[in-house]
Design a protein around this motif. Sequence first.
Motif, PDB file in Angstrom:
ATOM      1  N   VAL A  36       1.607   4.870  -2.541  1.00 25.36           N
ATOM      2  CA  VAL A  36       1.321   4.654  -3.968  1.00 25.36           C
ATOM      3  C   VAL A  36       2.280   5.553  -4.759  1.00 25.36           C
ATOM      4  N   CYS A  54       2.700   2.599 -11.849  1.00 25.62           N
ATOM      5  CA  CYS A  54       2.076   2.673 -10.524  1.00 25.62           C
ATOM      6  C   CYS A  54       2.571   1.490  -9.675  1.00 25.62           C
ATOM      7  N   TRP A  69      -7.833   2.069 -12.423  1.00 27.84           N
ATOM      8  CA  TRP A  69      -7.272   3.258 -13.114  1.00 27.84           C
ATOM      9  C   TRP A  69      -8.440   4.104 -13.618  1.00 27.84           C
ATOM     10  N   ILE A 129      -5.396   8.379 -12.740  1.00 24.46           N
ATOM     11  CA  ILE A 129      -5.315   8.131 -11.301  1.00 24.46           C
ATOM     12  C   ILE A 129      -5.237   6.615 -11.052  1.00 24.46           C
ATOM     13  N   CYS A 130      -4.205   6.223 -10.283  1.00 23.17           N
ATOM     14  CA  CYS A 130      -4.038   4.819  -9.870  1.00 23.17           C
ATOM     15  C   CYS A 130      -4.542   4.724  -8.407  1.00 23.17           C
ATOM     16  N   GLU A 131      -5.681   4.050  -8.222  1.00 21.30           N
ATOM     17  CA  GLU A 131      -6.324   4.007  -6.894  1.00 21.30           C
ATOM     18  C   GLU A 131      -6.381   2.577  -6.367  1.00 21.30           C
ATOM     19  N   TYR A 132      -5.902   2.390  -5.091  1.00 14.51           N
ATOM     20  CA  TYR A 132      -5.920   1.095  -4.398  1.00 14.51           C
ATOM     21  C   TYR A 132      -7.080   1.088  -3.389  1.00 14.51           C
ATOM     22  N   ASN A 139      -8.977   3.423   0.852  1.00 15.11           N
ATOM     23  CA  ASN A 139      -8.452   3.694  -0.492  1.00 15.11           C
ATOM     24  C   ASN A 139      -7.158   4.524  -0.450  1.00 15.11           C
ATOM     25  N   GLU A 140      -6.218   4.186  -1.350  1.00 10.33           N
ATOM     26  CA  GLU A 140      -4.959   4.911  -1.548  1.00 10.33           C
ATOM     27  C   GLU A 140      -4.819   5.186  -3.044  1.00 10.33           C
ATOM     28  N   GLN A 141      -4.242   6.386  -3.427  1.00 11.51           N
ATOM     29  CA  GLN A 141      -4.141   6.713  -4.853  1.00 11.51           C
ATOM     30  C   GLN A 141      -2.927   7.585  -5.145  1.00 11.51           C
TER      31      GLN A 141
END
Length: 532
Positions: A36, A54, A69, A129-132, A139-141
């Motif tokens: 990320v 992001c 976000w 925070i940009c969280e996948y 989860n990835e951020q």
Amino acid sequence: MARHDGRKWHDCTKMIGLLCLVASILTKQGVAGQRVKVEPEVLSYPGQTVNLRCAFTDSTGIQLTMVTWLYEPKEGERINIAVLHPKFEPNYPESPVKGRVSFSSSPPDMTSPSIQISNVRMTDEGKYICEYATYPIGNEQGVTYLVMLAKPQNSASIVTVQAGTKPVVVARCESVDGRPAAEISWVTAASGNGTMVRKVGADNTVTVTSEYRMVPTAADNGKDISCVVAHRTQSKPESFPMKLAVEYAPQVTIVGYDNNWYVGRTNVMLTCQATGNPVPLTAHWKSMSGEMPETVQIRDNELKVLKVDDAVNTTFVCEVKNRIGTSRDQVTVFVREPSVNPSNAGVVAGAVIGSLLALLLVVALISVLVTRSRRQQQGYRANGGNDMKTRIFGGGKKASKNGTGGGAGSGGVGGSNNNGPIYVYNESSAHQGLGEKNNHHQPLTMGGRPEVVATTPTAQDILLSNELDDAERRKFDELAEEEERYDHFTGGAPILQLRPHSDQDDMIGDYLDDDMESQRDGSVISRTAVYV
């Protein structure tokens, strides 16, 4: 012993395995975190639109389920501000940025879910925070810090104080509504220190106030002091140079007295020098003995003495005041007796020595002249050429054109004799015998008649004859009377007589003085005839 060593080996093996497991987990998280991509920090000013980027760099073998976000302020909990799902429309939950936040691309892309916030405020500052949400890794951020900047309004001022013994504020400096907070420092040679106070505003700005405190003295008045403000929005620190303002009572000093005021000295002056804050405007002079002497003139801060006398032998006081207070100074004058100015001593000594030398030179010159005159007088008396009285007999009264007289025969009887002898009378020889000392003439026989060649008197002889003393003048007068008798003789023709050598003591040259007769033409001839 063996059991103990085995137990230690087992514990060490377990520790190594645990460390390897932790390292593996951290490595996996590091690799996953790097997928990320976001910007670590974004700067913005109030009112601007900010972009928060992001992106998921490598989605191979990974299913991207959802992107969220989140906003985390400095003080508070995380809040969802934007959600993106592949099967649903973007969603913007309730938050401080709702209505101002949106995904940058339309339609939004799961691999690049960047957002933008318009009309940002100071309160929008914080973590974004940009969280996948992914499958199967979870989860990835990535985290971005939004820093809101506000350029402060800086100012500085001097505080006027009075000299004292306690610390007071002498200068202030402010940086208002800045973001982040400004840093303030002081530069000065004065002895003191600065204090700093921060105050957060309603819109998350910060106002910083600094004060410089010190114990002010008169010497600190006018010293340089500068307030220096450093802020992130400024390319370089901003400086505010100032000067300290310390009020104090006048400081008075009287100058001009050199301890050499003597009676008769003129135009001496005392000056009252005063400093103060506020500046004193006037100076007041007075005398400790009462009234000012009549020879004193006062003009502003100057006291002038036209001529020093005994009345000036007093104490002069100068008093100065301002709004803070009054100060004074005094000088006691001692009037001395007149003395020679040391600067003129050399001139006076030189003049005296020069006068003495000139006087000695004149005396020496007069002495030389007198000595020389006496020596000359003695020298003329000692020889035949000095102190001579010259008398010219005959010859010059009735001279013929050719300078010769006609005779009446070889006997010298009859006719005038213009070539008569010229006698030079020497008084010194009158006492020694004319025949012996008078060598100024010799008888010559020319053409059968006697001739006498005489020495002609010089001008020097005539002039020196004036120096004869009274006795000599009387002798000369007697001789002149006798010559006059010869000049007026009117007898017959002269008869020349020869005399023997024994009678030559009474002779003039080769002729006797009583054998001489004066002729009518003024000449004198001898009665004795000489025949050749």
